[in-house]
Design a protein around this motif. Structure first.
Motif, PDB file in Angstrom:
ATOM      1  N   ASP A  30       0.867  -1.171   0.000  1.00  0.00           N
ATOM      2  CA  ASP A  30       0.000   0.000   0.000  1.00  0.00           C
ATOM      3  C   ASP A  30       0.909   1.227   0.000  1.00  0.00           C
ATOM      4  N   PRO A  31       0.626   2.235  -0.820  1.00  0.00           N
ATOM      5  CA  PRO A  31       1.519   3.400  -0.892  1.00  0.00           C
ATOM      6  C   PRO A  31       1.808   4.040   0.456  1.00  0.00           C
ATOM      7  N   ILE A  32       0.823   4.053   1.356  1.00  0.00           N
ATOM      8  CA  ILE A  32       1.033   4.693   2.651  1.00  0.00           C
ATOM      9  C   ILE A  32       2.046   3.921   3.492  1.00  0.00           C
ATOM     10  N   CYS A  33       2.265   2.639   3.177  1.00  0.00           N
ATOM     11  CA  CYS A  33       3.207   1.809   3.934  1.00  0.00           C
ATOM     12  C   CYS A  33       4.618   1.848   3.366  1.00  0.00           C
ATOM     13  N   SER A  34       4.828   2.595   2.293  1.00  0.00           N
ATOM     14  CA  SER A  34       6.138   2.655   1.671  1.00  0.00           C
ATOM     15  C   SER A  34       7.189   3.195   2.642  1.00  0.00           C
ATOM     16  N   GLY A  35       8.327   2.478   2.740  1.00  0.00           N
ATOM     17  CA  GLY A  35       9.429   2.926   3.567  1.00  0.00           C
ATOM     18  C   GLY A  35       9.263   2.726   5.057  1.00  0.00           C
ATOM     19  N   VAL A  36       8.256   1.964   5.469  1.00  0.00           N
ATOM     20  CA  VAL A  36       8.036   1.762   6.893  1.00  0.00           C
ATOM     21  C   VAL A  36       9.170   0.927   7.484  1.00  0.00           C
ATOM     22  N   GLN A  37       9.542   1.209   8.723  1.00  0.00           N
ATOM     23  CA  GLN A  37      10.642   0.510   9.371  1.00  0.00           C
ATOM     24  C   GLN A  37      10.228  -0.900   9.791  1.00  0.00           C
ATOM     25  N   GLN A  38      11.219  -1.683  10.254  1.00  0.00           N
ATOM     26  CA  GLN A  38      10.940  -3.036  10.731  1.00  0.00           C
ATOM     27  C   GLN A  38       9.943  -2.998  11.888  1.00  0.00           C
ATOM     28  N   GLY A  39       9.062  -3.984  11.916  1.00  0.00           N
ATOM     29  CA  GLY A  39       8.055  -4.067  12.968  1.00  0.00           C
ATOM     30  C   GLY A  39       6.664  -3.935  12.395  1.00  0.00           C
ATOM     31  N   VAL A  40       5.704  -3.653  13.260  1.00  0.00           N
ATOM     32  CA  VAL A  40       4.318  -3.436  12.864  1.00  0.00           C
ATOM     33  C   VAL A  40       3.937  -2.018  13.273  1.00  0.00           C
ATOM     34  N   TRP A  41       3.473  -1.237  12.312  1.00  0.00           N
ATOM     35  CA  TRP A  41       3.177   0.171  12.521  1.00  0.00           C
ATOM     36  C   TRP A  41       1.747   0.479  12.118  1.00  0.00           C
ATOM     37  N   VAL A  42       1.239   1.565  12.673  1.00  0.00           N
ATOM     38  CA  VAL A  42      -0.021   2.149  12.219  1.00  0.00           C
ATOM     39  C   VAL A  42       0.302   3.521  11.651  1.00  0.00           C
ATOM     40  N   ARG A  43      -0.136   3.769  10.422  1.00  0.00           N
ATOM     41  CA  ARG A  43       0.076   5.061   9.786  1.00  0.00           C
ATOM     42  C   ARG A  43      -1.265   5.698   9.439  1.00  0.00           C
ATOM     43  N   SER A  44      -1.273   7.041   9.441  1.00  0.00           N
ATOM     44  CA  SER A  44      -2.517   7.756   9.181  1.00  0.00           C
ATOM     45  C   SER A  44      -2.221   9.092   8.506  1.00  0.00           C
ATOM     46  N   THR A  45      -3.219   9.619   7.829  1.00  0.00           N
ATOM     47  CA  THR A  45      -3.116  10.945   7.237  1.00  0.00           C
ATOM     48  C   THR A  45      -3.498  12.037   8.231  1.00  0.00           C
ATOM     49  N   ALA A  46      -3.801  11.670   9.466  1.00  0.00           N
ATOM     50  CA  ALA A  46      -4.129  12.635  10.515  1.00  0.00           C
ATOM     51  C   ALA A  46      -3.597  12.122  11.847  1.00  0.00           C
TER      52      ALA A  46
END
Length: 439
Positions: free
Chosen positions: A184-200
């Motif tokens: 998913d484009p929003i997950c691009s470049g995420v570091q090792q592990g499990v993350w939550v990303r948001s636009t806000a």
């Protein structure tokens, strides 16, 4: 000669009328082209009334039609008294199902296909099916009649429903057996592990359910605060390393993320490293959750070991509710024809090919954990599937164009536009309605 002249004038008038209609209603263009300033307020008011009916009126939006379903209304309000308008996630799921994309599967078990009202389905995820677009279709005439009555053929509209905030679970794990990432484009470049990303920014609650064949299921919850990182806000989910052991064979893990702050948003992710599922799940247009044995679906492996669905839980936002335990699906054993029944009627019964449950009104997701018997060969010992009862994918835009009933091109004449921000139980949406009126 006079008669011929009159005939020529009539024909010319018809052609001129068609030309005016075509270039003002069918040809590509932007904005209003024919209505005067004095007419515009009434049309703007009508567009708002149409959008208000979408948001405030609660009515069934689909009906069964032979081996399929027809969407006949866009009255999307949630049932029951509410302090503020809220649209129904299950209805949004139906609208999104009409455009589901994926591998086409046939439901081979006739009793299941008959009970579902659907003979074909689309594989949209691991062990997850949605009704095929050919089995869930729009009846645009019925929809327009519900909004405009006898004047239905004078109008068309476009309804666009778009999530206001993007909330996405982004894994980046290097396991011994596989690498788990999300394309998913929003997950691009995420570091090792499990993350939550948001636009806000804001606060997020992540709920995890982890099941093992030898230890049952464990549920944990994490409250996170998102911090700005580049173009997004993000936070790492501190899952224990034990949750990643046995995935794809003897264990299953799923996460559900929800924004605590306004605007609302949600997401889910199933940690899967296997290409084979033992069961398939589907949320049908009649509001039931279906579980189908692998051998009943053409895109399955065809194996017929008995399956024990150890637990079927639904997530309401406040936690999990167990709807069924120790359900047996086994279409390959037993005398006589196999059956399709409520899941609670398939306990200790070796002749159910598929079963169903009815979730409570506030349910957002269903999670099923199934284990096979010893005759399954190389199939996983246990699998977890997650069945969303909300629009899937959660960030998808829903669009309904009633003008598709007669043309593939958007009309040129935009009479008026109305917009509104409104919540569902799982997300906050921006709604836009573009009204078209025939000249």
């Amino acid at each position: 000669m006079v008669g011929e002249a009159v005939e020529i004038i009539i024909v010319a008038g018809i052609l001129l009328g068609f030309t005016v209609f075509f270039f003002t209603y069918v040809s590509p263009a932007q904005g209003p082209t024919m209505y005067t300033p004095s007419e515009q307020p009434a049309l703007t008011n009508l567009a708002q009334q149409v959008l208000d009916r979408v948001v405030f009126v609660n009515a069934p939006i689909s009906t069964r039609a032979g081996q399929g379903w027809r969407i006949i209304d866009l009255a999307l309000a949630s049932p029951g008294p509410l302090y503020q308008p809220q649209i129904d996630d299950s209805k949004l799921s139906q609208l999104l199902a009409a455009s589901a994309q994926g591998s086409l599967c046939t439901i081979d078990q006739k009793a299941a296909a008959s009970a579902l009202g659907i003979s074909r389905a689309v594989a949209i995820g691991y062990g997850l099916l949605a009704p095929s677009y050919s089995d869930v279709t729009y009846n645009y005439t019925r929809i327009l009649m519900n909004f405009f009555g006898r004047s239905w053929d004078s109008y068309d509209f476009t309804l666009i429903i778009k999530p206001l905030v993007n909330l996405t679970i982004c894994p980046n794990l290097q396991l011994a057996s596989a690498t788990i990432t999300r394309s998913d484009p929003i997950c691009s470049g995420v570091q090792q592990g499990v993350w939550v990303r948001s636009t806000a920014g804001g606060r997020v609650v992540v709920t995890a359910i982890y099941c093992r064949t030898d230890a049952g299921c464990d549920v944990s919850s994490y409250q996170l605060s998102l911090s700005k990182s580049g173009a997004y806000w993000q936070a790492q989910v501190p899952l224990p390393q034990s949750y990643f052991q046995g995935l794809g064979d003897s264990a299953g893990l799923a996460l559900i993320a929800q924004r605590v702050d306004y605007p609302r948003a949600s997401d889910f992710y199933l940690f899967n490293v296997s290409s084979r599922s033992l069961i398939y799940g589907m949320y049908s247009p009649d509001g039931r959750i279906w579980l189908l044995h692998d051998a009943t679906v053409s895109c399955g492996s065809g194996n017929v070991p008995a399956l024990g669905i150890r637990r079927l839980d639904v997530f309401t936002g406040a936690g999990f509710i167990t709807l069924a335990n120790d359900v047996v699906l086994n279409p390959g054993v037993g005398s006589g024809s196999v059956k399709v029944d409520a899941c609670q009627s398939c306990i200790n019964n070796a002749r159910c090919a598929a079963c169903w449950v009815t979730p409570p009104a506030n349910a957002l997701f269903a999670v099923a954990w199934a284990e096979r018997n010893s005759q399954g060969g190389s199939a996983p010992q246990g699998v977890m599937i997650i069945i969303p009862l909300v629009p899937t994918p959660p960030q998808a835009t829903i669009r309904v164009d009633t003008w598709l009933r007669w043309t593939p091109n958007a009309p040129a004449l935009q009479s008026a536009v109305a917009t509104r921000i409104v919540d569902s139980q799982s997300a906050t949406y921006q709604l836009q309605l573009v009204l078209y009126k025939k000249p």
